[in-house]
Each structure stands twice: as structure tokens, then as C-alpha cells.
Scaffold this motif. Structure first.
Motif, PDB file in Angstrom:
ATOM      1  N   LYS A 150     -14.175  68.854  60.910  1.00  0.00           N
ATOM      2  CA  LYS A 150     -13.343  68.658  62.089  1.00  0.00           C
ATOM      3  C   LYS A 150     -13.323  69.919  62.941  1.00  0.00           C
ATOM      4  O   LYS A 150     -13.103  69.862  64.148  1.00  0.00           O
ATOM      5  CB  LYS A 150     -11.914  68.291  61.681  1.00  0.00           C
ATOM      6  CG  LYS A 150     -11.785  66.897  61.070  1.00  0.00           C
ATOM      7  CD  LYS A 150     -10.341  66.628  60.678  1.00  0.00           C
ATOM      8  CE  LYS A 150     -10.198  65.235  60.037  1.00  0.00           C
ATOM      9  NZ  LYS A 150      -8.808  64.980  59.613  1.00  0.00           N
ATOM     10  N   ASP A 151     -13.542  71.080  62.284  1.00  0.00           N
ATOM     11  CA  ASP A 151     -13.606  72.350  63.009  1.00  0.00           C
ATOM     12  C   ASP A 151     -14.980  72.504  63.649  1.00  0.00           C
ATOM     13  O   ASP A 151     -15.970  71.933  63.173  1.00  0.00           O
ATOM     14  CB  ASP A 151     -13.354  73.522  62.060  1.00  0.00           C
ATOM     15  CG  ASP A 151     -11.964  73.501  61.465  1.00  0.00           C
ATOM     16  OD1 ASP A 151     -11.033  73.088  62.184  1.00  0.00           O
ATOM     17  OD2 ASP A 151     -11.807  73.909  60.289  1.00  0.00           O
ATOM     18  N   PRO A 152     -15.089  73.308  64.701  1.00  0.00           N
ATOM     19  CA  PRO A 152     -16.406  73.584  65.290  1.00  0.00           C
ATOM     20  C   PRO A 152     -17.317  74.230  64.244  1.00  0.00           C
ATOM     21  O   PRO A 152     -16.857  74.921  63.334  1.00  0.00           O
ATOM     22  CB  PRO A 152     -16.086  74.548  66.441  1.00  0.00           C
ATOM     23  CG  PRO A 152     -14.635  74.318  66.747  1.00  0.00           C
ATOM     24  CD  PRO A 152     -13.997  73.960  65.444  1.00  0.00           C
ATOM     25  N   THR A 202     -16.835  77.825  63.441  1.00  0.00           N
ATOM     26  CA  THR A 202     -15.736  78.138  62.530  1.00  0.00           C
ATOM     27  C   THR A 202     -16.190  78.017  61.081  1.00  0.00           C
ATOM     28  O   THR A 202     -15.850  78.843  60.231  1.00  0.00           O
ATOM     29  CB  THR A 202     -14.552  77.195  62.788  1.00  0.00           C
ATOM     30  OG1 THR A 202     -14.119  77.343  64.140  1.00  0.00           O
ATOM     31  CG2 THR A 202     -13.393  77.513  61.852  1.00  0.00           C
ATOM     32  N   VAL A 203     -16.972  76.975  60.791  1.00  0.00           N
ATOM     33  CA  VAL A 203     -17.493  76.792  59.442  1.00  0.00           C
ATOM     34  C   VAL A 203     -18.427  77.947  59.080  1.00  0.00           C
ATOM     35  O   VAL A 203     -18.399  78.469  57.965  1.00  0.00           O
ATOM     36  CB  VAL A 203     -18.230  75.446  59.329  1.00  0.00           C
ATOM     37  CG1 VAL A 203     -18.758  75.236  57.906  1.00  0.00           C
ATOM     38  CG2 VAL A 203     -17.297  74.297  59.708  1.00  0.00           C
ATOM     39  N   TYR A 204     -19.269  78.349  60.045  1.00  0.00           N
ATOM     40  CA  TYR A 204     -20.129  79.515  59.816  1.00  0.00           C
ATOM     41  C   TYR A 204     -19.289  80.746  59.487  1.00  0.00           C
ATOM     42  O   TYR A 204     -19.614  81.528  58.593  1.00  0.00           O
ATOM     43  CB  TYR A 204     -20.962  79.817  61.068  1.00  0.00           C
ATOM     44  CG  TYR A 204     -22.088  78.857  61.361  1.00  0.00           C
ATOM     45  CD1 TYR A 204     -22.718  78.145  60.337  1.00  0.00           C
ATOM     46  CD2 TYR A 204     -22.529  78.649  62.668  1.00  0.00           C
ATOM     47  CE1 TYR A 204     -23.756  77.256  60.612  1.00  0.00           C
ATOM     48  CE2 TYR A 204     -23.567  77.775  62.951  1.00  0.00           C
ATOM     49  CZ  TYR A 204     -24.171  77.076  61.926  1.00  0.00           C
ATOM     50  OH  TYR A 204     -25.203  76.218  62.205  1.00  0.00           O
ATOM     51  N   ASN A 205     -18.188  80.916  60.223  1.00  0.00           N
ATOM     52  CA  ASN A 205     -17.332  82.093  60.030  1.00  0.00           C
ATOM     53  C   ASN A 205     -16.733  82.119  58.629  1.00  0.00           C
ATOM     54  O   ASN A 205     -16.633  83.178  57.999  1.00  0.00           O
ATOM     55  CB  ASN A 205     -16.222  82.105  61.078  1.00  0.00           C
ATOM     56  CG  ASN A 205     -15.385  83.365  61.028  1.00  0.00           C
ATOM     57  OD1 ASN A 205     -15.860  84.460  61.273  1.00  0.00           O
ATOM     58  ND2 ASN A 205     -14.102  83.206  60.719  1.00  0.00           N
ATOM     59  N   TYR A 206     -16.325  80.934  58.123  1.00  0.00           N
ATOM     60  CA  TYR A 206     -15.791  80.866  56.769  1.00  0.00           C
ATOM     61  C   TYR A 206     -16.848  81.315  55.754  1.00  0.00           C
ATOM     62  O   TYR A 206     -16.562  82.055  54.815  1.00  0.00           O
ATOM     63  CB  TYR A 206     -15.349  79.442  56.436  1.00  0.00           C
ATOM     64  CG  TYR A 206     -14.153  78.951  57.214  1.00  0.00           C
ATOM     65  CD1 TYR A 206     -13.199  79.842  57.707  1.00  0.00           C
ATOM     66  CD2 TYR A 206     -13.965  77.585  57.452  1.00  0.00           C
ATOM     67  CE1 TYR A 206     -12.106  79.386  58.418  1.00  0.00           C
ATOM     68  CE2 TYR A 206     -12.863  77.126  58.169  1.00  0.00           C
ATOM     69  CZ  TYR A 206     -11.940  78.033  58.652  1.00  0.00           C
ATOM     70  OH  TYR A 206     -10.858  77.591  59.350  1.00  0.00           O
ATOM     71  N   LYS A 246     -26.046  80.864  57.530  1.00  0.00           N
ATOM     72  CA  LYS A 246     -25.844  79.733  58.451  1.00  0.00           C
ATOM     73  C   LYS A 246     -26.801  78.591  58.114  1.00  0.00           C
ATOM     74  O   LYS A 246     -26.428  77.417  58.198  1.00  0.00           O
ATOM     75  CB  LYS A 246     -26.058  80.203  59.889  1.00  0.00           C
ATOM     76  CG  LYS A 246     -24.973  81.152  60.397  1.00  0.00           C
ATOM     77  CD  LYS A 246     -25.247  81.585  61.825  1.00  0.00           C
ATOM     78  CE  LYS A 246     -24.150  82.529  62.331  1.00  0.00           C
ATOM     79  NZ  LYS A 246     -24.397  82.967  63.728  1.00  0.00           N
ATOM     80  N   ALA A 247     -28.031  78.946  57.718  1.00  0.00           N
ATOM     81  CA  ALA A 247     -28.990  77.906  57.344  1.00  0.00           C
ATOM     82  C   ALA A 247     -28.525  77.151  56.106  1.00  0.00           C
ATOM     83  O   ALA A 247     -28.705  75.929  55.997  1.00  0.00           O
ATOM     84  CB  ALA A 247     -30.359  78.537  57.100  1.00  0.00           C
ATOM     85  N   ALA A 248     -27.898  77.863  55.156  1.00  0.00           N
ATOM     86  CA  ALA A 248     -27.361  77.203  53.966  1.00  0.00           C
ATOM     87  C   ALA A 248     -26.225  76.271  54.335  1.00  0.00           C
ATOM     88  O   ALA A 248     -26.087  75.167  53.769  1.00  0.00           O
ATOM     89  CB  ALA A 248     -26.889  78.251  52.960  1.00  0.00           C
ATOM     90  N   VAL A 249     -25.375  76.692  55.287  1.00  0.00           N
ATOM     91  CA  VAL A 249     -24.296  75.823  55.766  1.00  0.00           C
ATOM     92  C   VAL A 249     -24.886  74.564  56.387  1.00  0.00           C
ATOM     93  O   VAL A 249     -24.441  73.436  56.111  1.00  0.00           O
ATOM     94  CB  VAL A 249     -23.407  76.571  56.779  1.00  0.00           C
ATOM     95  CG1 VAL A 249     -22.410  75.595  57.432  1.00  0.00           C
ATOM     96  CG2 VAL A 249     -22.660  77.707  56.106  1.00  0.00           C
ATOM     97  N   ASP A 250     -25.899  74.748  57.238  1.00  0.00           N
ATOM     98  CA  ASP A 250     -26.536  73.580  57.871  1.00  0.00           C
ATOM     99  C   ASP A 250     -27.124  72.633  56.819  1.00  0.00           C
ATOM    100  O   ASP A 250     -27.035  71.398  56.949  1.00  0.00           O
ATOM    101  CB  ASP A 250     -27.656  74.047  58.811  1.00  0.00           C
ATOM    102  CG  ASP A 250     -27.117  74.776  60.037  1.00  0.00           C
ATOM    103  OD1 ASP A 250     -25.939  74.548  60.379  1.00  0.00           O
ATOM    104  OD2 ASP A 250     -27.860  75.574  60.632  1.00  0.00           O
TER     105      ASP A 250
END
Length: 299
Positions: free
Chosen positions: A257-259, A262-266, A288-292
Motif C-alpha cells: 500500500k506504501d509507495p 518507502t518499501v525500498y527505504n525499509y 532494491k533488485a531483491a525487493v523487486d
């Protein structure tokens, strides 16, 4: 019988003058002698101690103190009682600023009912008038030592939390602290998962960070998958430490739900029990690639 005649002691004018002078002089001499006696000891006036050697040294000593530590020496962790006395007792000993008073079961009962994990995270993040970590820094007291202090205070007020497991040598500090918290408050199955996660995170390859200006991985998708398998799956594969489970759309829905920034920042800076970059030294681009990679699996 005739009475003996009475004679005055002063018979001449000279004797009268001498008696008058003596009646004034003798008291004056006595007063002077008393003053000399009382004032015979040396006394210093108010404020003269400020020039003493001790006071001068105290004023000119440097404000900063250098504390040299051997970075290779094994960490000696303080006990919960030691951390409580050094940090927590400032408020918890008297119940100042609404803090639950030490050994007061009525104050602690509603907190203890929330479980150790909630208490530990509250101590780390702060709440109300209590600053994060009681106003200390991770360099002063590790997450594990904060956990020990929480257990010490709670158990003295009626809880029966087990002592947190000491971090394994060489493990990342944040990962070890999170695993210790789960070991203390979770079920046996959760503790086993946390122990496995701790072992996995402690063995994460600590590759050197890329130099400034370095190019991003040629295949971001593969880099993200590789980092997930090396680091993130320690918790996200099984949902350990409340991490959103890999591929679980419901668990990820709230996060997404967050941009995405924001998820990258976490992921980059940590949140809750998750340490920055999962305890690794991977580049920001690979994180960031792992988040994606994880987000794509939850869509």
C-alpha cells in the motif's frame, strides 16, 4: 563593746583615679585578648576554594574523553541488572514520567500481557516520554543487552520470560539481537525458526561495497534473486520475525500500500526486527533488485 572602725579602700584622690581607669582598662584588655584568641586560626572567605588545585583541574580538564577499545577483543555483554542500573533505573526506579515502576506488578501486568517481543521493540523504538533505547546508542548497549534489561525488569514484576540467547560470535549485531528476542518470547517452533534465521544471517557473505560510481549489475533480476537466496530468505522464506512470507500475497498486500520507494527505504535502512540490508553489505541497487524480486512473486 565598741565596734571596729570601717575604712574605705580608696583613701586618696589618686587611688580613686586609678580605680576608675582600671575599671575601664581591664574589660577592654580582656575583650581584646578574647578577640585575638577567637581569630587566631586561619580561615578562608567564601569562594576561595575555587582557586584550589582540585577545582582548577576540574575546570580545565577536556570535555571529550577518548575510550580506546580493541576492535578484535570478544564482546563482553552486560547483564540485564547492570543495564537496568546504568540506564533504566533513572525512570523505572521511581516510576517517573509514567514509566512502570520496578517490581510494581500492577504497573507491569498490562505490559507483560503484550509479550516480550512487544516490550523489547518498545524499548528499542521508544514510547511516550521514553526515548529509543533509553537514550543510549547501539554502540553503548546492543539490542541483546537491551533485551536482557527488559527481561530483568519484567521478571521482577511477575513475568517468567526466559533469558535471551546470547548472539553467536561473528553474527551481525542487529540480526543476533532480533533472533535473541524471538528466542525469548516465541513458541518452541518460532524459536527454532529464529535460530535458523540467525545462523543463516550470521553466515551471509560480507562482500565489500562497490566503489562510488560503480556500475549496477548487468542483470538486475538475477542480482535480486541471488541476494534473496543469500540473505532475505533466512526470514522471508518462512515468515520468521514477522517478515512477509515470500509469495504470500496477503502478507505483502499491506506493505505494498506504501509507495515502492518507502518499501525500498525499509529494506535499505531496516524496520522492526529487520536490520539494514538484511545484515549484508550489498549495494543499494542489489537490495532494491531483491525487493523487486520478492514483490513480483507476491503479485
Amino acid at each position: 563593746m565598741s565596734e571596729a572602725p570601717h575604712e574605705a579602700p580608696i583613701k586618696t584622690p589618686g587611688q580613686l583615679i586609678a580605680a576608675i581607669i582600671a575599671s575601664f582598662a581591664v574589660p577592654i584588655v580582656i575583650i581584646v585578648l578574647l578577640v585575638i584568641y577567637v581569630d587566631n586560626s586561619t580561615r578562608t572567605g567564601a569562594g576561595t576554594d575555587s582557586l584550589s588545585e582540585a577545582e582548577v583541574n576540574a575546570r580545565i580538564k577536556p570535555f571529550a574523553q577518548v575510550d580506546i577499545r580493541d576492535a578484535n577483543a570478544p564482546r563482553v555483554y552486560k547483564t540485564g541488572e547492570e543495564v537496568y542500573k546504568a540506564v533504566c533505573s533513572a525512570c523505572h526506579a521511581t516510576g517517573a514520567a509514567g514509566a512502570p515502576k520496578f517490581t510494581n506488578t500492577a504497573d507491569w501486568a498490562p505490559r507483560i500481557s503484550q509479550g516480550f517481543d512487544t516490550l523489547w521493540h518498545t524499548a528499542l523504538a521508544g514510547k511516550g516520554a521514553m526515548p529509543p533505547r533509553g537514550g543510549t546508542s547501539p554502540d553503548d548497549y546492543s539490542d541483546f543487552e537491551i533485551a536482557r534489561a527488559v527481561v530483568y525488569m519484567a521478571n521482577n514484576a511477575g513475568a517468567s520470560f526466559p533469558e535471551p540467547a546470547q548472539p553467536a560470535a561473528g553474527a551481525a549485531a542487529a540480526a543476533s539481537g532480533a533472533a535473541a528476542a524471538v528466542q525469548a518470547g516465541a513458541s518452541d517452533a518460532g524459536a527454532a525458526q529464529a535460530a535458523a534465521a540467525m545462523a543463516a544471517m550470521a553466515s551471509v557473505p560480507q562482500a565489500a561495497a562497490p566503489a562510488a560510481g560503480g556500475t549496477q549489475s548487468a542483470d538486475a533480476s538475477q542480482a535480486g534473486k541471488a541476494l534473496y537466496q543469500q540473505v532475505c530468505q533466512a526470514c522471508h522464506a518462512a515468515g520468521v520475525l514477522n517478515a512477509p512470507k515470500f509469495g504470500d500475497k496477503e502478507a505483502w498486500a499491506g506493505r505494498l500500500k506504501d509507495p515502492i520507494d518507502t518499501v525500498y527505504n525499509y529494506a535499505l535502512h531496516g524496520k522492526g526486527a529487520m536490520p539494514p540490508k538484511g545484515g549484508s553489505t550489498a549495494s543499494d541497487a542489489d537490495v532494491k533488485a531483491a525487493v523487486d524480486y520478492m514483490v513480483s512473486a507476491a503479485k
